[in-house]
Design a protein around this motif. Structure first.
Motif, PDB file in Angstrom:
ATOM      1  N   ALA A 139       0.834  -1.203   0.000  1.00 43.53           N
ATOM      2  CA  ALA A 139       0.000   0.000   0.000  1.00 43.53           C
ATOM      3  C   ALA A 139       0.869   1.253   0.000  1.00 43.53           C
ATOM      4  CB  ALA A 139      -0.939  -0.001   1.206  1.00 43.53           C
ATOM      5  N   THR A 140       2.020   1.205   0.651  1.00 43.44           N
ATOM      6  CA  THR A 140       2.945   2.341   0.638  1.00 43.44           C
ATOM      7  C   THR A 140       3.413   2.615  -0.786  1.00 43.44           C
ATOM      8  OG1 THR A 140       3.708   1.865   2.880  1.00 43.44           O
ATOM      9  CG2 THR A 140       5.140   3.222   1.515  1.00 43.44           C
ATOM     10  N   THR A 141       3.832   1.564  -1.486  1.00 45.80           N
ATOM     11  CA  THR A 141       4.311   1.706  -2.861  1.00 45.80           C
ATOM     12  C   THR A 141       3.198   2.214  -3.770  1.00 45.80           C
ATOM     13  OG1 THR A 141       5.849  -0.118  -2.496  1.00 45.80           O
ATOM     14  CG2 THR A 141       5.451   0.514  -4.783  1.00 45.80           C
ATOM     15  N   VAL A 142       2.035   1.626  -3.656  1.00 50.56           N
ATOM     16  CA  VAL A 142       0.901   2.042  -4.492  1.00 50.56           C
ATOM     17  C   VAL A 142       0.536   3.495  -4.200  1.00 50.56           C
ATOM     18  CG1 VAL A 142      -1.558   1.657  -4.933  1.00 50.56           C
ATOM     19  CG2 VAL A 142       0.006  -0.278  -4.829  1.00 50.56           C
ATOM     20  N   GLY A 143       0.592   3.880  -2.950  1.00 46.50           N
ATOM     21  CA  GLY A 143       0.287   5.260  -2.600  1.00 46.50           C
ATOM     22  C   GLY A 143       1.260   6.255  -3.194  1.00 46.50           C
ATOM     23  N   ILE A 151      11.051  11.029  -4.652  1.00 47.97           N
ATOM     24  CA  ILE A 151      11.221  10.134  -5.798  1.00 47.97           C
ATOM     25  C   ILE A 151      11.903  10.830  -6.968  1.00 47.97           C
ATOM     26  CG2 ILE A 151       9.959   8.740  -7.494  1.00 47.97           C
ATOM     27  CD1 ILE A 151       7.873   8.290  -5.237  1.00 47.97           C
ATOM     28  N   ILE A 152      11.631  12.116  -7.133  1.00 54.29           N
ATOM     29  CA  ILE A 152      12.256  12.872  -8.217  1.00 54.29           C
ATOM     30  C   ILE A 152      12.955  14.108  -7.657  1.00 54.29           C
ATOM     31  CG2 ILE A 152      10.601  12.047  -9.941  1.00 54.29           C
ATOM     32  CD1 ILE A 152       9.315  14.832  -9.886  1.00 54.29           C
ATOM     33  N   THR A 195      15.776   3.412  -7.340  1.00 53.74           N
ATOM     34  CA  THR A 195      15.540   2.073  -6.786  1.00 53.74           C
ATOM     35  C   THR A 195      14.228   1.479  -7.286  1.00 53.74           C
ATOM     36  OG1 THR A 195      14.416   2.843  -4.764  1.00 53.74           O
ATOM     37  CG2 THR A 195      16.833   2.641  -4.683  1.00 53.74           C
ATOM     38  N   MET A 196      13.427   2.275  -7.984  1.00 58.46           N
ATOM     39  CA  MET A 196      12.166   1.766  -8.530  1.00 58.46           C
ATOM     40  C   MET A 196      12.341   1.109  -9.897  1.00 58.46           C
ATOM     41  SD  MET A 196       9.433   4.593  -7.366  1.00 58.46           S
ATOM     42  CE  MET A 196       8.536   4.141  -5.901  1.00 58.46           C
TER      43      MET A 196
END
Length: 115
Positions: free
Chosen positions: A13-17, A65-66, A88-89
């Motif tokens: 859920a963290t990743t999807v969020g 992330i960016i 890392t993604m």
């Protein structure tokens, strides 16, 4: 970035969020290839509005992330790239691409057999 209390219990859920809407995934797709400027996103992501793009870029920047780099030029140039965390993604997106390719092959095969 989310605080410890804001993080979902489930790591999926963290990743999807963080990347789970279609716009963020398309932004990531672009940035996995090369850094982009704002108008490059607008050209390569059909249907995204200026406001939605701005909101998603800001969100991804706030989440770490960016990276947004402003160059001291006239006119000013702003470029977006993946942060160290965003890099890392790569395997996650690569796995999604591989799965999607496999699904498309199955779908095409079933469609051909139905005809």
């Amino acid at each position: 970035m989310l605080t410890k209390d804001e993080l979902p219990f489930c790591p999926v859920a963290t990743t999807v969020g963080l990347i789970g809407n279609k716009w963020k995934l398309l932004i990531l797709r672009n940035l996995l290839a090369t850094p982009n400027r704002f108008n490059e996103f607008r050209k390569t992501i059909p249907g995204i509005s200026q406001k939605v793009l701005t909101d998603n870029l800001r969100s991804m920047e706030n989440d770490g992330i960016i990276v947004r780099t402003v160059y001291a030029e006239v006119p000013p140039r702003v470029e977006y790239s993946l942060s160290e965390l965003g890099e890392t993604m790569r395997p996650i997106i690569a796995a999604m691409e591989q799965w999607g390719n496999g699904y498309q092959e199955i779908y095409k095969k079933n469609d051909e057999e139905a005809q």
